[in-house]
Scaffold this motif. Structure first.
Motif, PDB file in Angstrom:
ATOM      1  N   LEU A 278      36.823  42.167  35.949  1.00 18.08           N
ATOM      2  CA  LEU A 278      36.304  42.198  37.329  1.00 18.08           C
ATOM      3  C   LEU A 278      37.418  41.928  38.334  1.00 18.08           C
ATOM      4  N   ARG A 279      38.406  41.153  37.907  1.00 14.87           N
ATOM      5  CA  ARG A 279      39.556  40.901  38.786  1.00 14.87           C
ATOM      6  C   ARG A 279      40.459  42.140  38.856  1.00 14.87           C
ATOM      7  N   MET A 280      40.840  42.655  37.689  1.00 11.71           N
ATOM      8  CA  MET A 280      41.843  43.734  37.690  1.00 11.71           C
ATOM      9  C   MET A 280      41.279  45.090  38.074  1.00 11.71           C
ATOM     10  N   GLU A 281      40.048  45.337  37.653  1.00  4.69           N
ATOM     11  CA  GLU A 281      39.441  46.646  37.899  1.00  4.69           C
ATOM     12  C   GLU A 281      38.039  46.477  38.468  1.00  4.69           C
ATOM     13  N   PRO A 282      37.909  45.892  39.668  1.00  8.13           N
ATOM     14  CA  PRO A 282      36.559  45.750  40.228  1.00  8.13           C
ATOM     15  C   PRO A 282      35.932  47.132  40.434  1.00  8.13           C
ATOM     16  N   ALA A 283      34.666  47.264  40.034  1.00  8.32           N
ATOM     17  CA  ALA A 283      34.010  48.570  40.142  1.00  8.32           C
ATOM     18  C   ALA A 283      33.958  49.050  41.596  1.00  8.32           C
ATOM     19  N   GLY A 313      39.940  45.583  45.569  1.00  7.51           N
ATOM     20  CA  GLY A 313      40.846  45.953  44.463  1.00  7.51           C
ATOM     21  C   GLY A 313      42.261  45.472  44.716  1.00  7.51           C
ATOM     22  N   SER A 314      42.681  45.527  45.962  1.00  5.70           N
ATOM     23  CA  SER A 314      44.018  45.050  46.317  1.00  5.70           C
ATOM     24  C   SER A 314      44.064  43.520  46.340  1.00  5.70           C
ATOM     25  N   ALA A 315      43.059  42.912  46.949  1.00  4.84           N
ATOM     26  CA  ALA A 315      43.033  41.442  47.080  1.00  4.84           C
ATOM     27  C   ALA A 315      43.116  40.775  45.714  1.00  4.84           C
ATOM     28  N   ASN A 316      42.410  41.335  44.739  1.00  5.24           N
ATOM     29  CA  ASN A 316      42.368  40.724  43.407  1.00  5.24           C
ATOM     30  C   ASN A 316      43.711  40.786  42.679  1.00  5.24           C
ATOM     31  N   LYS A 336      38.731  32.549  41.845  1.00  2.89           N
ATOM     32  CA  LYS A 336      37.632  33.141  42.615  1.00  2.89           C
ATOM     33  C   LYS A 336      38.015  34.582  42.979  1.00  2.89           C
ATOM     34  N   HIS A 337      37.869  35.474  41.991  1.00  5.05           N
ATOM     35  CA  HIS A 337      38.156  36.878  42.308  1.00  5.05           C
ATOM     36  C   HIS A 337      37.041  37.419  43.212  1.00  5.05           C
ATOM     37  N   LEU A 338      37.296  38.565  43.822  1.00  3.41           N
ATOM     38  CA  LEU A 338      36.336  39.083  44.798  1.00  3.41           C
ATOM     39  C   LEU A 338      35.558  40.289  44.263  1.00  3.41           C
ATOM     40  N   GLY A 339      35.567  40.441  42.940  1.00  7.95           N
ATOM     41  CA  GLY A 339      34.912  41.597  42.313  1.00  7.95           C
ATOM     42  C   GLY A 339      33.431  41.717  42.647  1.00  7.95           C
ATOM     43  N   PHE A 340      32.776  40.594  42.896  1.00 10.91           N
ATOM     44  CA  PHE A 340      31.362  40.630  43.302  1.00 10.91           C
ATOM     45  C   PHE A 340      31.216  40.329  44.787  1.00 10.91           C
ATOM     46  N   GLY A 341      32.289  40.452  45.546  1.00  9.52           N
ATOM     47  CA  GLY A 341      32.232  40.102  46.959  1.00  9.52           C
ATOM     48  C   GLY A 341      32.345  38.601  47.134  1.00  9.52           C
ATOM     49  N   GLY A 343      30.676  35.226  50.005  1.00  9.44           N
ATOM     50  CA  GLY A 343      29.846  34.923  51.179  1.00  9.44           C
ATOM     51  C   GLY A 343      28.396  35.309  50.972  1.00  9.44           C
ATOM     52  N   PRO A 344      27.659  35.485  52.090  1.00  8.26           N
ATOM     53  CA  PRO A 344      26.203  35.643  52.001  1.00  8.26           C
ATOM     54  C   PRO A 344      25.752  36.853  51.181  1.00  8.26           C
ATOM     55  N   HIS A 345      26.575  37.872  51.072  1.00  7.88           N
ATOM     56  CA  HIS A 345      26.158  39.083  50.344  1.00  7.88           C
ATOM     57  C   HIS A 345      26.682  39.117  48.919  1.00  7.88           C
ATOM     58  N   PHE A 346      27.209  37.981  48.444  1.00  4.65           N
ATOM     59  CA  PHE A 346      27.720  37.933  47.067  1.00  4.65           C
ATOM     60  C   PHE A 346      26.696  38.584  46.133  1.00  4.65           C
ATOM     61  N   CYS A 347      27.189  39.414  45.226  1.00  4.05           N
ATOM     62  CA  CYS A 347      26.323  40.249  44.386  1.00  4.05           C
ATOM     63  C   CYS A 347      25.154  39.482  43.764  1.00  4.05           C
ATOM     64  N   ILE A 348      23.968  39.968  44.038  1.00  2.00           N
ATOM     65  CA  ILE A 348      22.762  39.316  43.524  1.00  2.00           C
ATOM     66  C   ILE A 348      22.602  39.584  42.022  1.00  2.00           C
ATOM     67  N   GLY A 349      23.263  40.649  41.530  1.00  2.00           N
ATOM     68  CA  GLY A 349      23.114  41.033  40.120  1.00  2.00           C
ATOM     69  C   GLY A 349      24.272  40.580  39.243  1.00  2.00           C
ATOM     70  N   SER A 350      25.086  39.640  39.738  1.00  2.00           N
ATOM     71  CA  SER A 350      26.314  39.303  39.001  1.00  2.00           C
ATOM     72  C   SER A 350      26.007  38.711  37.615  1.00  2.00           C
ATOM     73  N   ILE A 351      24.972  37.895  37.521  1.00  5.96           N
ATOM     74  CA  ILE A 351      24.663  37.266  36.218  1.00  5.96           C
ATOM     75  C   ILE A 351      24.195  38.344  35.229  1.00  5.96           C
ATOM     76  N   LEU A 352      23.342  39.229  35.742  1.00  6.58           N
ATOM     77  CA  LEU A 352      22.842  40.318  34.896  1.00  6.58           C
ATOM     78  C   LEU A 352      23.987  41.220  34.423  1.00  6.58           C
ATOM     79  N   ALA A 353      24.856  41.597  35.347  1.00  5.32           N
ATOM     80  CA  ALA A 353      25.948  42.511  34.998  1.00  5.32           C
ATOM     81  C   ALA A 353      26.852  41.893  33.936  1.00  5.32           C
ATOM     82  N   LYS A 354      27.187  40.624  34.115  1.00  3.51           N
ATOM     83  CA  LYS A 354      28.096  39.976  33.161  1.00  3.51           C
ATOM     84  C   LYS A 354      27.422  39.826  31.804  1.00  3.51           C
TER      85      LYS A 354
END
Ligand code: HEM
Length: 396
Positions: A278-283, A313-316, A336-341, A343-354
């Motif tokens: 998720l850090r190196m290749e965020p979708a 992708g660059s930030a990570n 704290k990579h930014l692959g799931f964003g 702040g308030p819009h942090f990916c709601i599906g992050s647990i499911l995806a992982k």
């Protein structure tokens, strides 16, 4: 550095050298043909994810750059549906809807889906085991997440082909910049079909509720358009990204045999390998925001109504964020990579995806200890979505 890496399919095969240049030389970059800003450094991307002068109601920002023949259709879609997306809301309206949806994607809710994820994984692997090889992207990664998110929502089995087509067309519209004739016409047609389909399903669930998220949304007193819009977004976000996460993780492991061997020796490292992917290749290598008021940022005059793209992708891979950022290291302490964003819009599906990615790769690597690459990979060349389209592997 012409052409700009994010609009050039050739450069998008490997945008990382250009990201390095922009981080160093033009961290806040104005791309005139699109009248839009791009931000590349970790500190800026992370900070701007929390900046309230940037709105998530970004869809309106896409209208001026739409091809004239599609502008009216887009405006209709935006004002009737896309503006209701959780992804599009700001402030209290966002918090309210997020509170309703969040429990369906919590650690506990996802744990209840584990048997379905495992069973689907086994079925998909059974299908290819006998033939001794497969295309991991086409035969597996494109299948599992759409089956899982459909089950969660309550979309009947057998509709997955259509859902994949609709959501590919919808996602492509936002991921290929600038929009083309093809991405525009496919998006408009597919989105209309998807809306009709989901409206129909909603009426059925209103009459005969079931134990699914669609019925739960219907019971929550939400308007029809809000339910249809968010079912649409969950179907799209729930699989486009996850399939790329699984494919990218396997690809990185195959290209880094020392890391694959390390993982085989200690499978408890798998969640970290997924995090490192998720850090190196965020979708989603970039994420858009609408500038809601004029303001100055690091000497740049950002204007209300323009789009600003956060360069995940660059930030990570910013060396100010991690040491040796170009190295795939599955033992890294997860930062704290930014692959799931963020702040308030942090990916709601992050647990499911992982969870999906971890189960899928665990089963794959355990069942096929000799799995290896079996031909050239082919990757997306879109600005907003990155991952393998073809990933041939030999299983025996
Ligand atoms: C590897 C898989 C995934 C990646 C990389 C990913 C990435 C992201 C990112 C970067 C955001 C932030 C958007 C923004 O700031 O505007 C986001 C939000 C979101 N994601 Fe995911 N996502 C993934 C999987 C999923 C899954 C499985 C679901 C389905 C449940 C999902 C549903 C959503 C939704 C609904 C939002 C909007 C949240 C909000 O606006 O509050 N995502 N995702």
């Amino acid at each position: 550095m012409e052409p700009f890496c994010l609009v050039d399919p050739e450069k998008l095969r490997n945008p990382f050298p250009d990201y390095e240049y922009y981080r160093r030389e033009k961290p806040v970059f104005f791309y005139e043909p699109m009248n839009a800003w791009f931000v590349f450094r970790y500190a800026d991307v992370d900070k701007l994810f929390h900046d309230e002068r940037l709105s998530n109601n970004r869809m309106t920002g896409y209208v001026p750059s739409a091809l004239p023949a599609y502008r009216e259709a887009l405006e209709w879609l935006f004002s009737n549906y896309f503006r209701h997306w959780l992804l599009s809301l700001d402030g209290e309206a966002h918090r309210r809807l997020r509170r309703q949806l969040q429990p369906h994607f919590s650690e506990r809710a996802v744990a209840a889906w584990v048997p379905v994820i495992e069973q689907t994984t086994h079925q998909l692997l059974d299908r290819v085991a006998g033939q001794g090889h497969m295309d991991f992207s086409l035969d597996f990664a494109y299948e599992l997440p759409v089956l899982v998110i459909s089950s969660i929502l309550g979309v009947p089995a057998g509709e997955q082909r259509r859902i994949i087509k609709w959501s590919d067309h919808l996602a492509n519209y936002f991921n290929v910049i600038p929009a083309t004739e093809q991405t525009s016409s496919e998006m408009v047609e597919s989105t209309r079909e998807m809306i009709d389909y989901l409206e129909n399903l909603l009426q059925q669930r209103r009459k005969e509720p079931r134990e699914d998220l669609f019925s739960a949304m219907a019971a929550n007193d939400l308007e029809d358009a809000v339910i249809v819009a968010n079912a649409m977004v969950l179907l799209v976000a729930g699989h486009e990204t996850t399939r790329n996460l699984m494919g990218s993780c396997l690809s990185l492991l195959l290209r880094n045999p020392d890391q694959l061997e390390r993982l085989r020796g200690d499978m408890t490292l798998l969640p970290r390998a997924v995090e490192e992917t998720l850090r190196m290749e965020p979708a989603n290598p970039i994420m858009a925001r609408l500038i809601a008021e004029d303001f100055e940022y690091q000497g740049a005059a950002l204007q209300k109504g323009q789009l600003l793209f956060l360069g995940i992708g660059s930030a990570n891979r910013d060396p100010e964020f991690v040491a040796d950022p170009e190295r795939f290291d599955i033992g890294r302490k997860p930062g704290k990579h930014l692959g799931f964003g963020s702040g308030p819009h942090f990916c709601i599906g992050s647990i499911l995806a992982k969870r999906e990615a971890t189960i899928a790769l665990r089963e794959l690597l355990t069942r096929f200890p000799n799995l290896r690459s079996n031909g050239p990979e082919e990757w997306t060349t879109q600005a907003g979505m990155r991952g393998p389209l073809r990933l041939p592997v030999a299983l025996q």
